[in-house]
Design a protein around this motif. Structure first.
Motif, short mmCIF file in Angstrom:
data_model
loop_
_atom_site.label_atom_id
_atom_site.label_comp_id
_atom_site.label_asym_id
_atom_site.label_seq_id
_atom_site.Cartn_x
_atom_site.Cartn_y
_atom_site.Cartn_z
N ALA A 118 53.92 28.12 100.44
CA ALA A 118 52.48 27.87 100.39
C ALA A 118 52.09 26.98 101.57
CB ALA A 118 52.09 27.21 99.07
N SER A 119 52.30 27.50 102.78
CA SER A 119 51.90 26.77 103.98
C SER A 119 50.38 26.72 104.03
CB SER A 119 52.45 27.47 105.23
OG SER A 119 52.09 28.84 105.23
N PRO A 120 49.81 25.74 104.74
CA PRO A 120 48.35 25.55 104.75
C PRO A 120 47.62 26.58 105.62
CG PRO A 120 49.37 23.93 106.17
CD PRO A 120 50.50 24.68 105.51
N ASP A 121 47.88 27.84 105.39
CA ASP A 121 47.25 28.93 106.12
C ASP A 121 47.45 30.19 105.28
OD1 ASP A 121 49.93 30.03 106.75
OD2 ASP A 121 50.06 28.34 108.13
N ARG A 133 55.88 27.49 94.35
CA ARG A 133 56.27 27.56 92.93
C ARG A 133 55.15 27.04 92.04
NH1 ARG A 133 61.48 28.35 91.32
NH2 ARG A 133 63.02 28.69 92.97
N TYR A 134 54.49 25.99 92.48
CA TYR A 134 53.41 25.43 91.67
C TYR A 134 52.24 26.42 91.60
CZ TYR A 134 50.64 21.75 89.52
OH TYR A 134 49.91 20.99 88.61
N THR A 135 51.95 27.08 92.72
CA THR A 135 50.88 28.07 92.73
C THR A 135 51.18 29.20 91.76
OG1 THR A 135 50.32 27.52 95.02
CG2 THR A 135 49.56 29.65 94.19
N ASP A 136 52.44 29.63 91.69
CA ASP A 136 52.84 30.65 90.71
C ASP A 136 52.59 30.15 89.30
OD1 ASP A 136 53.61 32.38 92.71
OD2 ASP A 136 55.74 31.82 92.62
N LEU A 137 52.82 28.86 89.08
CA LEU A 137 52.58 28.27 87.76
C LEU A 137 51.10 28.34 87.40
CD1 LEU A 137 53.41 26.52 85.31
CD2 LEU A 137 53.19 24.51 86.78
N VAL A 138 50.23 28.03 88.37
CA VAL A 138 48.79 28.10 88.13
C VAL A 138 48.35 29.53 87.87
CG1 VAL A 138 46.52 27.68 89.15
CG2 VAL A 138 48.36 26.03 89.53
N ALA A 151 37.56 33.70 89.19
CA ALA A 151 38.07 32.41 89.69
C ALA A 151 39.57 32.39 89.85
CB ALA A 151 37.63 31.28 88.76
N LYS A 152 40.28 33.39 89.31
CA LYS A 152 41.74 33.38 89.34
C LYS A 152 42.27 33.31 90.77
CE LYS A 152 45.81 35.96 87.81
NZ LYS A 152 46.31 37.21 87.20
N LYS A 153 41.67 34.09 91.68
CA LYS A 153 42.15 34.08 93.06
C LYS A 153 41.84 32.76 93.76
CE LYS A 153 38.01 36.42 94.85
NZ LYS A 153 37.51 37.60 95.60
N TRP A 154 40.76 32.09 93.34
CA TRP A 154 40.44 30.80 93.95
C TRP A 154 41.39 29.72 93.43
CZ3 TRP A 154 34.89 31.86 91.90
CH2 TRP A 154 34.33 32.91 92.64
N LEU A 155 41.84 29.87 92.17
CA LEU A 155 42.78 28.90 91.62
C LEU A 155 44.11 28.92 92.36
CD1 LEU A 155 42.15 29.54 87.81
CD2 LEU A 155 41.79 27.37 88.98
N SER A 156 44.45 30.08 92.93
CA SER A 156 45.73 30.19 93.63
C SER A 156 45.67 29.64 95.05
CB SER A 156 46.18 31.65 93.67
OG SER A 156 45.28 32.43 94.45
N GLN A 157 44.48 29.31 95.53
CA GLN A 157 44.35 28.77 96.88
C GLN A 157 44.73 27.29 96.89
OE1 GLN A 157 40.60 29.55 98.81
NE2 GLN A 157 40.58 31.71 98.19
N VAL A 158 45.67 26.95 97.75
CA VAL A 158 46.11 25.56 97.84
C VAL A 158 44.97 24.68 98.36
CG1 VAL A 158 47.71 23.99 98.99
CG2 VAL A 158 48.50 26.23 98.20
N ASN A 196 38.45 24.81 80.59
CA ASN A 196 39.86 24.94 80.28
C ASN A 196 40.62 23.69 80.73
OD1 ASN A 196 42.76 25.79 80.68
ND2 ASN A 196 41.93 27.70 79.83
N GLN A 197 41.02 22.88 79.77
CA GLN A 197 41.66 21.61 80.07
C GLN A 197 43.02 21.80 80.75
OE1 GLN A 197 40.37 18.49 79.77
NE2 GLN A 197 42.22 17.90 80.88
N SER A 198 43.78 22.80 80.33
CA SER A 198 45.09 23.02 80.93
C SER A 198 44.98 23.36 82.40
CB SER A 198 45.84 24.13 80.19
OG SER A 198 46.12 23.75 78.86
N LEU A 199 44.10 24.29 82.74
CA LEU A 199 43.91 24.67 84.14
C LEU A 199 43.38 23.49 84.95
CD1 LEU A 199 42.42 28.28 83.90
CD2 LEU A 199 44.68 27.62 84.70
#
Length: 404
Positions: A191-194, A284-289, A319-326, A346-349
């Motif tokens: 998940a590089s910043p690009d 890995r964290y992005t996969d978790l989200v 919003a799912k695709k925006w949640l995956s953006q670092v 959604n408190q968990s998200l």
């Protein structure tokens, strides 16, 4: 007359069409190797030292087959990394659009090569000997004209096609595919910043350059492959040259090291490992989200089918695709508003996104001491393990095992 006609049809070599095609592939492959080993890994990022004989062969070959000036190529690529996908990036599909970068990448290169400020700031350390000043840079078009003459002499009229393929090879594969598709479509290990991606598998054609996300994560590494199934043919050539004493590897990406679970205490060693492998951790964290968002969508499906939760389901789906953006700072105002609404519902998200931001701030901090960063990491792991979110708890346990 028969000799003239024979020469025009087949040149000095008198090869069949498939033999000419095979020779063309070999010639273009040498050019690709010159770009990836000499221009990219050695000159631009200094991850590799080449023997002077090898280095000058590639300088000469690229002058003959591309007309590119070393200083220009190096400066433009360094600027791409320094300004990646921001104003000033010479060839970002996020700025210019994928169609322009893919089809007009060579034109973007030529435009930037005329920018003297770019050459002055980013072109340092490139060859500056007599040949470079008086031949390769001053007469950059001469080499490709000589190549045209050689192709015509060897292959006859068909040599014009061979030459055309040689001239189009780098603009298409490097400027179009790597710079365009390599920031638009593919998979990501880090998940590089690009938006860099790995375009797989076309390694034999572009020398390992298709592993673009791996490269952006560890820019100075001489080796581009990271997973067992990835094949970097450029690295294979580097290994051969190293055995022959013609190359020396200076840097490679660090190998992932995990301590046994029983010894997973958060120490300075852990902090160093987390910072060193931050892009792998963030992936890995992005996969978790993503998984958390998908689980929430599945929970809403039954009520959506009845029509009672359709609005909430649709909002989360968008919003799912925006949640995956670092980096979500680039979202448009309406997208930001919808994302904030989803997180409020959604408190968990919301917890996952907030914890991700805190984790990024931890390794981006430039003023905090190692002791303070260690304290922050220990606190982060403790809160993650007390969050009540199973995925986050497991993630924190793994995070404690990282080591430099």
């Amino acid at each position: 007359m028969d000799y003239v006609l024979s020469f025009l049809s087949g040149g000095l070599l008198q090869l069949s069409w498939w033999q000419v095609a095979l020779v063309t592939l070999v010639l273009t492959h040498i050019t690709i190797v010159g770009v990836t080993l000499f221009l990219h890994r050695s000159q631009t990022h200094r991850g590799l030292d080449l023997h002077p004989v090898v280095m000058h062969f590639f300088r000469f070959w690229l002058w003959m087959t591309t007309g590119m000036v070393t200083k220009e190529w190096v400066a433009i690529h360094r600027k791409h990394h320094a300004k990646c996908e921001r104003e000033g990036d010479p060839h970002s599909p996020m700025i210019y659009g994928i169609n322009r970068v893919f089809f007009e990448g060579a034109e973007l290169y030529r435009e930037e090569s005329a920018n003297q400020e770019t050459l002055k700031r980013f072109g340092y350390g490139t060859p500056d000997d007599w040949l470079e000043r008086n031949v390769y840079s001053r007469h950059s078009a001469m080499g490709i004209l000589i190549m045209l003459g050689i192709d015509l002499a060897l292959f006859g009229v068909l040599g014009l096609t061979v030459w055309a393929v040689q001239m189009a090879w780098i603009p298409f594969w490097a400027a179009g595919v790597v710079n365009g598709i390599g920031h638009f479509w593919g998979y990501r290990n880090y998940a590089s910043p690009d938006t860099s991606t790995n375009v797989f598998p076309i390694g034999l054609i572009i020398g390992g350059e298709e592993l673009h996300n791996n490269h952006h994560a560890y820019g100075t590494s001489a080796k581009f492959s990271a997973k067992w199934y990835e094949f970097d043919i450029g690295w294979g050539y580097i290994q051969i040259l190293s055995v022959l004493g013609l190359a020396k590897v200076r840097r490679v990406a660090p190998k992932l090291k995990l301590e046994p679970a029983a010894d997973a205490s958060v120490s300075l060693k852990t902090l160093e490992g987390v910072i060193q492998h931050r892009y792998e951790i963030l992936a890995r964290y992005t996969d978790l989200v993503k998984k958390a968002a998908a689980d929430e969508l599945d929970k809403l499906k039954p009520t959506r089918q009845k029509g009672s939760a359709d609005c909430r389901w649709s909002l989360l789906a968008r919003a799912k695709k925006w949640l995956s953006q670092v980096d979500d700072s680039q979202l448009a105002p309406d997208q930001r508003a919808e994302l904030d609404t989803v997180l409020a519902q959604n408190q968990s998200l919301s917890t996952l996104v907030q914890m991700r931001r805190e984790l990024i701030r931890l390794w981006e901090s430039s003023s905090a001491s190692s002791e303070q960063l260690l304290t922050d990491l220990q606190a982060w792991c403790h809160r993650a393990q007390q969050s009540g979110i199973e995925g986050l708890e497991q993630f924190a346990l793994r995070l404690r095992r990282y080591a430099a």
